[in-house]
Design an enzyme around this catalytic site. Structure first.
Site, PDB file in Angstrom:
ATOM      1  CE  LYS A   1      -1.900   0.009   1.886  1.00  0.00           C
ATOM      2  NZ  LYS A   1      -0.599  -0.093   2.601  1.00  0.00           N
TER       3      LYS A   1
ATOM      4  CB  SER B   1      -1.176   2.052   5.823  1.00  0.00           C
ATOM      5  OG  SER B   1      -0.305   1.415   4.897  1.00  0.00           O
TER       6      SER B   1
ATOM      7  CB  SER C   1       2.038  -0.532   5.958  1.00  0.00           C
ATOM      8  OG  SER C   1       2.078   0.778   6.450  1.00  0.00           O
TER       9      SER C   1
END
Lengths: 484, 100
Positions: free
Chosen positions: A73, A150, A174
């Site tokens: 990420k 997310s 997330s």
């Protein structure tokens, strides 16, 4: 070449037998990453990854990550590689150090092939707010449905079999919510189990490093590699790191699992409910003692507002360093205040600015007692209640999400029990810092959905053991859009 | 202490302190979000039993009393520290004059 459709362990076996090489894997991963149309990547590191792969000649038998491509990420610091957190305020930022987890993976000779998109600064749950636009669910070729956030890009990269694992972060859900929407194993450990040094902070009292895999074994093996004390992260724990794969196949009979009745009652989707009930019966058939327990409904409805106040307040403070002066996007002005004001106005999206204001409002001296401290008191009330349940049970088992992935155009009543409880209960594990794992249990209209286990702090071994039993029951092993 | 009334002026003051600007339309969106936020927050207030609890800052204490040797570790060089600054001069970050 379909080796990337396999789990880490299976790819490792092919590498050991020399039927494939790290270079073959990396080239195929890059090809798949470039072909993907779901807006999953900030940067694809083609040259760098190929160079690393070329260096790897002799396979390491006891190192399952040797030569395995992976994705991070884009909120993990990577030295010399641009790291944006999908925010314009960091669009030019190139870290000068590596996150501890990235260093650990490099030490194991795993190969980073890309940095993945996220909701801006990891503050969102839809995959809609990153500066590159919406990230789509690979199970829906029409691009009408979200994958959730997310950690949207990391989820896509594993669900589309571009890589067998991807690192991400989980502050409210997330990792574990997108895992439900994309048929993946999504795991976050106990708070302090994995070092967060180099992970951009959002709300540090609830931030966790987490990750996506396509099997429970791979999730357990990765924790062996990533867990442990780190002197650069003073919140990392000294608790010993066991071999998390050891108990996976152990008999689960006699383990005790609690299902929270009010969470089930807040769900409306019949197919999700039926699939969940079916797994409960199967877990019972394996000898697991499953009980439906009742918790105060108002307490469960208060999970989301508690999380929201605390996370916005912590985020406001943590992101004060993003001023455009020391790093990130810089806009010139006649005073340092003007530089900061212009840089922050242009650098943050509307959504982020509004969240910061909510956080700041909660911390104003007139409001602090009534909002922020009240939320912190409520947090302890929730956490004590949940930990009390876990004194009697080995794990809590619930549907991870109320439905399959929503459409981008869907709207929800933010005061309904379905939103407040069914859609947001996963934050329990962040408020309490407990290990938690989501894995697939069914499909509806060709879209996957998952269930979630949460266990006692530092009892990841039991968590993986029960999850492994469920994986065996459902047969949803190594699921991706290419293998469904 | 009574909680501040939520109106545009209070929110503008918060934005000023946070050092960014927002458009009038954004403030309107924010006001409607506050309306939902306060209604959600009212649920917390219904949990009267929570009033007896101490505020929770972290999930649990991390008992971590290891102290490293008092030697610098991982220091950034001047070049590294300045690498991402856009406005710099003579090995320092350059900003407009603050005094005089």
């Amino acid at each position: 070449m379909e080796y990337l459709d396999l789990s880490i362990k299976e790819i490792h076996n092919a590498l050991i037998q020399k039927v494939i090489t790290p270079l073959d894997l990396v080239k195929e991963a890059i090809r798949r990453a470039k072909a993907n149309k779901d807006n999953a990547f900030e940067f694809i590191l083609e040259q760098e990854a190929i160079e690393e792969a070329k260096k790897l000649k002799e396979p390491e038998k006891n190192n399952l990550l040797w030569g395995i491509p992976f994705v991070l990420k884009d909120n993990f610091s990577t030295k010399g590689i641009q790291t944006t957190a999908s925010s314009d305020i960091l669009k030019d930022y190139v870290p000068v150090f590596d996150a501890t987890v990235y260093q650990k993976l490099k030490d194991k000779k795993a190969i980073l092939i890309a940095k993945a998109t996220l909701d801006e600064l990891a503050m969102g749950g839809t995959g809609m707010s990153g500066h590159l636009g919406y990230t789509f669910n690979p199970y829906d070729p029409t691009h009408e449905r979200m994958i959730g956030g997310s950690s949207c890009g990391s989820a896509v990269s594993v669900a589309d079999s571009i890589v067998p694992f991807a690192l991400a972060s989980d502050t409210g859900d997330s990792v574990r919510k997108p895992a439900s929407f994309s048929g993946l194993v999504g795991f976050k450990p106990t708070w302090g189990r994995i070092s967060r040094f180099g992970l951009f902070p959002f709300a540090p009292s609830m931030d966790h490093v987490g990750y996506f895999t396509r099997s429970v074994f791979d999730a357990a093996y990765l924790l062996n590699v990533l867990a442990g004390y780190d002197e650069s992260d003073q919140t990392s724990s000294l608790v010993a790191v066991p071999d998390y794969t050891k108990k996976l196949k152990k008999d689960v009979s006699g383990l005790r699992v609690a299902v929270i009745k009010e969470i089930i009652d807040s769900l409306k989707d019949k197919e999700v409910l039926d699939a969940f009930q079916k797994t409960v019966s199967s877990l019972k058939a394996r000898g697991i003692d499953v009980h439906f327990i009742s918790l105060p409904r108002k307490m469960l409805e208060s999970i989301f507002p508690t999380y929201f106040v605390i996370s916005c307040a912590e985020a406001t403070s943590n992101n004060a360093c993003l001023d455009g002066i020391k790093f990130g996007s810089y806009v010139d002005g006649n005073s340092y205040q003007e530089i900061m004001n212009k840089s922050r106005t242009l650098g943050f999206s509307n959504l982020i600015r509004r969240r910061f204001i909510i956080g700041s409002f909660s911390l104003m001296k007139e409001n602090k007692e009534e909002l922020f401290l009240r939320a912190q008191k409520n947090r302890r009330y929730i956490v004590d209640t949940i930990n009390h349940v876990l004194e009697e049970y080995d794990a809590i088992y619930v549907p991870a999400t109320p439905s399959i992935a929503p459409r981008f155009s869907d709207s929800s009543n933010k005061l309904s029990p379905e939103y407040l409880i069914a859609d947001n209960h996963l934050a329990i594990a962040n408020l309490a810092g407990l290990p938690s794992i989501t894995l697939p249990i069914g499909f509806e209209n060709n879209m996957p959905f998952g269930a979630n286990f949460t266990a006692k702090a530092f009892d990841e071994e039991t968590l993986f053991q029960i999850a492994h039993a469920l994986e065996d029951i459902t047969g949803y092993f190594n699921l991706s859009v290419r293998t469904k | 202490m009574t909680m501040k009334k939520i109106d545009k002026e209070v929110l503008k003051d918060a934005a000023r302190r946070l050092m960014f600007d927002m458009s009038e339309e954004e403030y309107d969106v924010l006001l409607s979000e506050f309306d939902t936020f306060i209604k959600q927050f009212d649920i917390i207030k219904e949990n009267k039993e929570a009033l007896d609890y101490e505020p929770m800052t972290f999930p649990f204490d991390v008992h971590n009393d290891m102290l490293r040797e008092d030697e610098p570790s991982r220091p950034l060089s001047r070049e590294e520290a300045l690498e991402n600054a856009k406005s710099k001069k003579d090995g320092q970050i350059k900003l407009p004059k603050v005094v005089g």
